[in-house]
Write a protein that holds these residues in place. Structure first.
Motif, PDB file in Angstrom:
ATOM      1  N   MET A 109       0.846  -1.180   0.000  1.00  0.00           N
ATOM      2  CA  MET A 109       0.000   0.000   0.000  1.00  0.00           C
ATOM      3  C   MET A 109       0.888   1.238   0.000  1.00  0.00           C
ATOM      4  SD  MET A 109      -2.871   1.302   2.740  1.00  0.00           S
ATOM      5  CE  MET A 109      -4.098   0.105   2.299  1.00  0.00           C
ATOM      6  N   SER A 117      -3.500   9.958   3.226  1.00  0.00           N
ATOM      7  CA  SER A 117      -4.589  10.828   2.778  1.00  0.00           C
ATOM      8  C   SER A 117      -5.941  10.201   3.090  1.00  0.00           C
ATOM      9  CB  SER A 117      -4.469  11.137   1.284  1.00  0.00           C
ATOM     10  OG  SER A 117      -4.610   9.967   0.505  1.00  0.00           O
ATOM     11  N   GLU A 118      -6.010   8.881   3.068  1.00  0.00           N
ATOM     12  CA  GLU A 118      -7.256   8.194   3.419  1.00  0.00           C
ATOM     13  C   GLU A 118      -7.588   8.409   4.900  1.00  0.00           C
ATOM     14  OE1 GLU A 118      -7.880   3.686   3.719  1.00  0.00           O
ATOM     15  OE2 GLU A 118      -8.601   4.204   1.703  1.00  0.00           O
ATOM     16  N   VAL A 119      -6.582   8.354   5.754  1.00  0.00           N
ATOM     17  CA  VAL A 119      -6.776   8.588   7.186  1.00  0.00           C
ATOM     18  C   VAL A 119      -7.249  10.020   7.419  1.00  0.00           C
ATOM     19  CG1 VAL A 119      -5.582   8.806   9.403  1.00  0.00           C
ATOM     20  CG2 VAL A 119      -5.164   6.811   7.962  1.00  0.00           C
ATOM     21  N   ALA A 129      -8.823  11.998   5.319  1.00  0.00           N
ATOM     22  CA  ALA A 129     -10.193  12.132   4.816  1.00  0.00           C
ATOM     23  C   ALA A 129     -11.189  11.527   5.785  1.00  0.00           C
ATOM     24  CB  ALA A 129     -10.312  11.466   3.439  1.00  0.00           C
ATOM     25  N   ASP A 130     -10.831  10.405   6.394  1.00  0.00           N
ATOM     26  CA  ASP A 130     -11.700   9.761   7.375  1.00  0.00           C
ATOM     27  C   ASP A 130     -11.895  10.651   8.596  1.00  0.00           C
ATOM     28  OD1 ASP A 130     -13.178   7.507   8.492  1.00  0.00           O
ATOM     29  OD2 ASP A 130     -11.448   7.251   9.828  1.00  0.00           O
ATOM     30  N   ARG A 131     -10.794  11.243   9.087  1.00  0.00           N
ATOM     31  CA  ARG A 131     -10.893  12.133  10.249  1.00  0.00           C
ATOM     32  C   ARG A 131     -11.703  13.383   9.915  1.00  0.00           C
ATOM     33  NH1 ARG A 131      -9.725   8.017  11.878  1.00  0.00           N
ATOM     34  NH2 ARG A 131      -8.026   7.434  13.245  1.00  0.00           N
ATOM     35  N   TRP A 155      -0.942   7.525  -0.005  1.00  0.00           N
ATOM     36  CA  TRP A 155      -2.374   7.268  -0.221  1.00  0.00           C
ATOM     37  C   TRP A 155      -3.043   6.878   1.092  1.00  0.00           C
ATOM     38  CZ3 TRP A 155      -5.530   2.975   0.411  1.00  0.00           C
ATOM     39  CH2 TRP A 155      -6.822   3.115  -0.117  1.00  0.00           C
ATOM     40  N   ALA A 156      -2.378   6.015   1.869  1.00  0.00           N
ATOM     41  CA  ALA A 156      -2.944   5.586   3.152  1.00  0.00           C
ATOM     42  C   ALA A 156      -3.080   6.780   4.086  1.00  0.00           C
ATOM     43  CB  ALA A 156      -2.060   4.513   3.783  1.00  0.00           C
TER      44      ALA A 156
END
Length: 73
Positions: A1, A8-10, A12-14, A5-6
């Motif tokens: 992974m 930015s995903e975190v 976006a989730d927060r 990217w991981a």
């Protein structure tokens, strides 16, 4: 992974979990406060120290305390 990217995903989730009205209230309270203290223990103490430096860019002084300082008071 891909680490970027991981990350930015975190983020976006927060961001999806934030309540904009509540965040605005937090910003308001901090901005009018005469003193803001940030506390942390162990690794969180390092985060508190770093966090206390960031607002200096906008001329807001924060103080931080780590776990060992809290025990001594």
């Amino acid at each position: 992974m891909d680490t970027a990217w991981a990350g930015s995903e975190v983020l976006a989730d927060r961001a999806a979990q934030l309540d904009p009205d509540r965040l605005g209230e937090v910003v308001r309270v901090i901005s009018v406060g005469r003193r803001v203290d940030v506390y942390g223990v162990a690794v969180s103490g390092l985060v508190a120290a770093e966090t206390s430096q960031k607002p200096l860019r906008i001329r807001l002084a924060l103080d931080h305390q780590n776990g060992s300082q809290l025990v001594m008071k």
